[in-house]
Design an enzyme around this catalytic site. Structure first.
Site, PDB file in Angstrom:
ATOM      1  N   HIS A 231     -42.667 -89.534  35.832  1.00  0.00           N
ATOM      2  CA  HIS A 231     -43.991 -88.974  35.558  1.00  0.00           C
ATOM      3  C   HIS A 231     -43.893 -88.123  34.288  1.00  0.00           C
ATOM      4  O   HIS A 231     -42.898 -87.437  34.059  1.00  0.00           O
ATOM      5  CB  HIS A 231     -44.446 -88.125  36.745  1.00  0.00           C
TER       6      HIS A 231
ATOM      7  N   CYS B  35     -50.700 -86.499  40.751  1.00  0.00           N
ATOM      8  CA  CYS B  35     -49.789 -87.182  39.823  1.00  0.00           C
ATOM      9  C   CYS B  35     -48.763 -88.052  40.539  1.00  0.00           C
ATOM     10  O   CYS B  35     -48.112 -88.883  39.918  1.00  0.00           O
ATOM     11  CB  CYS B  35     -49.071 -86.171  38.940  1.00  0.00           C
TER      12      CYS B  35
ATOM     13  N   ASN C  83     -50.117 -85.832  29.649  1.00  0.00           N
ATOM     14  CA  ASN C  83     -49.947 -86.079  31.075  1.00  0.00           C
ATOM     15  C   ASN C  83     -51.185 -86.808  31.586  1.00  0.00           C
ATOM     16  O   ASN C  83     -52.265 -86.226  31.663  1.00  0.00           O
ATOM     17  CB  ASN C  83     -49.754 -84.730  31.782  1.00  0.00           C
TER      18      ASN C  83
HETATM   19  O1  UT7 Z   1     -48.448 -83.334  36.465  1.00  0.00           O
HETATM   20  C1  UT7 Z   1     -48.310 -82.440  37.536  1.00  0.00           C
HETATM   21  C2  UT7 Z   1     -47.073 -81.700  37.405  1.00  0.00           C
HETATM   22  N1  UT7 Z   1     -47.216 -80.731  36.326  1.00  0.00           N
HETATM   23  C3  UT7 Z   1     -46.168 -80.034  35.976  1.00  0.00           C
HETATM   24  O2  UT7 Z   1     -45.119 -80.253  36.518  1.00  0.00           O
HETATM   25  C4  UT7 Z   1     -46.331 -78.969  34.917  1.00  0.00           C
HETATM   26  C5  UT7 Z   1     -45.187 -78.000  35.042  1.00  0.00           C
HETATM   27  N2  UT7 Z   1     -45.295 -76.854  34.160  1.00  0.00           N
HETATM   28  C6  UT7 Z   1     -45.155 -76.929  32.816  1.00  0.00           C
HETATM   29  O3  UT7 Z   1     -45.042 -77.986  32.276  1.00  0.00           O
HETATM   30  C7  UT7 Z   1     -45.069 -75.633  32.040  1.00  0.00           C
HETATM   31  O4  UT7 Z   1     -44.978 -74.552  32.951  1.00  0.00           O
HETATM   32  C8  UT7 Z   1     -46.255 -75.419  31.073  1.00  0.00           C
HETATM   33  C9  UT7 Z   1     -46.147 -76.356  29.894  1.00  0.00           C
HETATM   34  C10 UT7 Z   1     -47.566 -75.610  31.787  1.00  0.00           C
HETATM   35  C11 UT7 Z   1     -46.228 -73.989  30.521  1.00  0.00           C
HETATM   36  O5  UT7 Z   1     -44.984 -73.739  29.870  1.00  0.00           O
HETATM   37  P1  UT7 Z   1     -44.178 -72.394  30.192  1.00  0.00           P
HETATM   38  O6  UT7 Z   1     -42.990 -72.420  29.337  1.00  0.00           O
HETATM   39  O7  UT7 Z   1     -43.977 -72.365  31.685  1.00  0.00           O
HETATM   40  O8  UT7 Z   1     -45.155 -71.291  29.678  1.00  0.00           O
HETATM   41  P2  UT7 Z   1     -45.843 -70.110  30.496  1.00  0.00           P
HETATM   42  O9  UT7 Z   1     -46.924 -70.639  31.404  1.00  0.00           O
HETATM   43  O10 UT7 Z   1     -44.781 -69.267  31.140  1.00  0.00           O
HETATM   44  O11 UT7 Z   1     -46.500 -69.295  29.324  1.00  0.00           O
HETATM   45  C12 UT7 Z   1     -45.712 -68.657  28.350  1.00  0.00           C
HETATM   46  C13 UT7 Z   1     -46.619 -67.994  27.350  1.00  0.00           C
HETATM   47  C14 UT7 Z   1     -47.690 -67.126  27.972  1.00  0.00           C
HETATM   48  O12 UT7 Z   1     -47.868 -65.988  27.145  1.00  0.00           O
HETATM   49  P3  UT7 Z   1     -47.206 -64.582  27.534  1.00  0.00           P
HETATM   50  O13 UT7 Z   1     -47.771 -64.250  28.868  1.00  0.00           O
HETATM   51  O14 UT7 Z   1     -45.744 -64.830  27.559  1.00  0.00           O
HETATM   52  O15 UT7 Z   1     -47.662 -63.708  26.428  1.00  0.00           O
HETATM   53  C15 UT7 Z   1     -48.923 -67.992  27.922  1.00  0.00           C
HETATM   54  O16 UT7 Z   1     -50.099 -67.219  27.865  1.00  0.00           O
HETATM   55  O17 UT7 Z   1     -47.321 -69.019  26.596  1.00  0.00           O
HETATM   56  C16 UT7 Z   1     -48.728 -68.736  26.629  1.00  0.00           C
HETATM   57  N3  UT7 Z   1     -49.435 -70.007  26.571  1.00  0.00           N
HETATM   58  C17 UT7 Z   1     -49.772 -70.587  25.404  1.00  0.00           C
HETATM   59  N4  UT7 Z   1     -49.583 -70.230  24.122  1.00  0.00           N
HETATM   60  C18 UT7 Z   1     -50.026 -71.057  23.177  1.00  0.00           C
HETATM   61  C19 UT7 Z   1     -49.853 -70.785  27.590  1.00  0.00           C
HETATM   62  N5  UT7 Z   1     -50.458 -71.873  27.101  1.00  0.00           N
HETATM   63  C20 UT7 Z   1     -50.420 -71.777  25.752  1.00  0.00           C
HETATM   64  C21 UT7 Z   1     -50.882 -72.592  24.696  1.00  0.00           C
HETATM   65  N6  UT7 Z   1     -50.656 -72.203  23.436  1.00  0.00           N
HETATM   66  N7  UT7 Z   1     -51.491 -73.770  24.930  1.00  0.00           N
END
Ligand code: UT7
Length: 318
Positions: free
Chosen positions: A245, A114, A275
């Site tokens: 980005h 990215c 993204n």
């Molecule tokens: O382009 C390259 C650079 N990329 C980035 O910088 C991405 C950086 N990271 C992010 O943008 C975020 O970390 C994400 C959007 C990927 C994830 O958001 P988050 O707030 O960090 O969520 P998480 O990964 O901590 O997940 C929280 C919960 C989990 O459930 P539990 O374990 O709390 O029960 C996941 O299983 O959300 C769940 N989850 C979802 N739920 C519904 C993960 N994906 C989904 C989904 N729909 N699509």
């Protein structure tokens, strides 16, 4: 002194749109979760007959038109893409063939993910500043839909396809003020895509540890802004636009806060495009240039961040 200047910008987005509602039917997710955690509402998906070269050509031709520069005047082509049509020839060489401008250097940046567009922008800037070339075409072209696991809700909701391009040209006035690139391979495991020679099947899907990456992005980009402003003896209050980005609206909000910029001074496209990896910065820039928000003379902070880790910025007097 010779500086480089953004002479023109261009975009291409495939026609097909995949909404969050569509994704609700594909994986265990909701529109509310995706919007709240990422800011994304829809993304574009390439058609089967599209690839990184066809997307890049559309965006590149639009940028050349906007710049008033003929293909034959381009002296370097750089395509940033994690999803090239082939490992080689490079997307840039295939594009050069389509433009009929054999001879000039043309190459891809793949592994900068990215951050690839910022790497390409910086390389082209160095060649122009030294007087080695006059005009360069820098493109980010991505088909993320081809490398995400459509069964993995933690990644498939994030990405989209598209291409963005800029024509950089030599100028006697300071436009691109500085560029800054970094990488840190110790964080190799937070975002990666195994490829080819090391794994079977040859191409796997994107693997990401979202939370860790989120924190790294906010920290590294905050330091990068300080470095970029200090290098130019510029106060953050002088920055007119953040052109970031487009990974996550919450990362972008944190970055806007770091620069004390209101969100209406930030180019946002991820709600409509998701993204698009290395295409996201030129896509966001082009949208704001074409609708008249970004004007000549304004000061832009551009930043990219991605797998590697790799990250980079540019401070640009547009
Ligand atoms: O382009 C390259 C650079 N990329 C980035 O910088 C991405 C950086 N990271 C992010 O943008 C975020 O970390 C994400 C959007 C990927 C994830 O958001 P988050 O707030 O960090 O969520 P998480 O990964 O901590 O997940 C929280 C919960 C989990 O459930 P539990 O374990 O709390 O029960 C996941 O299983 O959300 C769940 N989850 C979802 N739920 C519904 C993960 N994906 C989904 C989904 N729909 N699509």
């Amino acid at each position: 002194m010779i500086y480089s200047k953004i002479l023109g910008t261009g975009s291409y987005l495939p026609k097909r749109i995949l909404t969050n509602a569509d994704l609700e039917k594909m994986v265990d997710t909701t529109d509310a979760w995706i919007v709240e955690r990422t800011g994304i509402k829809q993304r574009h998906l390439a058609a089967p007959d599209e690839n990184a070269v066809t997307l890049a050509e559309e965006a590149g031709r639009a940028a050349l038109d906007a710049a008033g520069v003929k293909p034959a005047e381009i002296e370097m082509i750089i395509v940033a893409s994690t999803t090239p049509q082939m490992v080689f020839p490079s997307t840039a060489c295939l594009l050069q063939d389509r433009f009929g401008i054999a001879g000039c250097p043309a190459f891809d940046l793949n592994a900068t993910a990215c951050a690839g567009f910022m790497y390409g922008f910086s390389i082209a800037d160095q060649y122009i500043k030294t007087g080695a070339i006059k005009n360069a075409l820098v493109i980010g072209s991505e088909l993320m839909s081809r490398i995400v696991d459509w069964n993995d809700r933690s990644t498939c909701v994030l990405f989209g396809d598209g291409a963005g391009a800029v024509v950089l040209g030599a100028s006697s006035e300071p436009h691109v003020l500085s560029t800054h690139l970094h990488a840190d391979g110790t964080h190799k495991d937070v975002l990666y895509l195994p490829l080819g020679t090391s794994k079977t099947p040859s191409l796997e899907t994107v693997k990401m540890t979202g939370n860790a990456l989120f924190k790294l992005a906010v920290n590294k980009l905050g330091d990068l802004f300080d470095e970029t402003l200090a290098a130019n003896h510029i106060q953050k209050s002088e920055v007119d636009w953040l052109v970031p980005h487009q990974a996550n609206i919450r990362i972008i909000q944190a970055m806007a806060k770091k620069l004390s910029l209101p969100m209406d001074r930030v180019t946002i496209t991820l709600d409509k495009q998701g993204n698009t990896s290395s295409a996201s910065i030129p896509l966001a820039l082009d949208a704001a240039v074409r609708d008249g928000r970004i004007k000549r003379g304004q000061l832009l902070m551009m930043e990219g961040f991605g797998g590697g880790l790799a990250w980079g910025s540019a401070l640009v007097r547009y």
